[in-house]
Design an enzyme around this catalytic site. Sequence first.
Site, PDB file in Angstrom:
ATOM      1  N   SER A  20     -18.576  31.113  21.120  1.00  0.00           N
ATOM      2  CA  SER A  20     -19.939  30.802  20.719  1.00  0.00           C
ATOM      3  C   SER A  20     -20.474  31.913  19.828  1.00  0.00           C
ATOM      4  O   SER A  20     -19.973  33.050  19.853  1.00  0.00           O
ATOM      5  CB  SER A  20     -20.833  30.679  21.962  1.00  0.00           C
ATOM      6  OG  SER A  20     -22.198  30.571  21.622  1.00  0.00           O
TER       7      SER A  20
ATOM      8  N   TYR B 211     -24.879  32.768  30.101  1.00  0.00           N
ATOM      9  CA  TYR B 211     -24.098  32.045  29.095  1.00  0.00           C
ATOM     10  C   TYR B 211     -23.488  33.027  28.098  1.00  0.00           C
ATOM     11  O   TYR B 211     -22.298  32.949  27.756  1.00  0.00           O
ATOM     12  CB  TYR B 211     -24.992  31.038  28.367  1.00  0.00           C
ATOM     13  CG  TYR B 211     -24.289  30.225  27.313  1.00  0.00           C
ATOM     14  CD1 TYR B 211     -23.611  29.053  27.642  1.00  0.00           C
ATOM     15  CD2 TYR B 211     -24.319  30.612  25.975  1.00  0.00           C
ATOM     16  CE1 TYR B 211     -22.965  28.300  26.678  1.00  0.00           C
ATOM     17  CE2 TYR B 211     -23.678  29.875  24.996  1.00  0.00           C
ATOM     18  CZ  TYR B 211     -23.006  28.712  25.348  1.00  0.00           C
ATOM     19  OH  TYR B 211     -22.363  27.964  24.377  1.00  0.00           O
TER      20      TYR B 211
END
Length: 258
Positions: free
Chosen positions: A149, A162
């Site tokens: 990500s 996250y």
Amino acid sequence: MSGTNAFNLAGRLALVTGSSQGIGFALARGLADAGARIVLNGRRPDALADAAVRIGAACVAPGYGLGLFDVTDPDAVEAGIARIEQEAGPIEILVNNAGIQRRQPLDEFPVETWREVMRTNLDSVFFVGQAVAKRMIPRGHGKIINIASLQSEAARSTIAPYTASKGAVKMLTKGMCADWARHGLQINAIGPGYFETELNRKLRDDPEFHAWLCKRTPAGRWGKVEELCGTAVFLASSASDFVNGQVIYVDGGVLSVL
């Protein structure tokens, strides 16, 4: 292989985790368009059945049933991978895509939710990656693509778990390369920026965040999930046979500017 033939995935079997919707489904369809045979994965039979219909003939019979296992359960993963290899053939391409997002201030973040994020975003990459790699290694080849990500490099408030999980995926990718490249495997990652998905729907629908993101991104817009497919096909194909342990960020330029 050279030229465009190096990107041909004809006949290769690809497993894409978390592929009933969003980025996972887009990547599965992109690999199918390049010729791969696809095994979808998820925990919801109805969603997988619908995705299998949308993928069409490239979805390996008996279709969604093959990939119906929980990637956070190591025993279920081992059984699922064994079944795929027995019924559909050797997995030559693995895309570790399954992931979740939970937004909450870190000082209020529940321990069990932290563990849920880590199980889904990080543990699953290890469980599925290991189960597939130990079968690829004796064959002397294989492609593993982990979905990292933008948050593997940059943090934002309310998503620290996250961010931690995706930072770990980046380093796990490098660790997989360190251990498995000598056996003929290529292990790389794709780091998506902000894409229009169900995971990001609340952000996309927030006018203030939408305006901020478009101003912050050199490309001036959100990404479309189909724009990840070219990178996935490259990393899944013979064109990337000497690319290993890398994270390719597909983010419209966000990480390039302050």
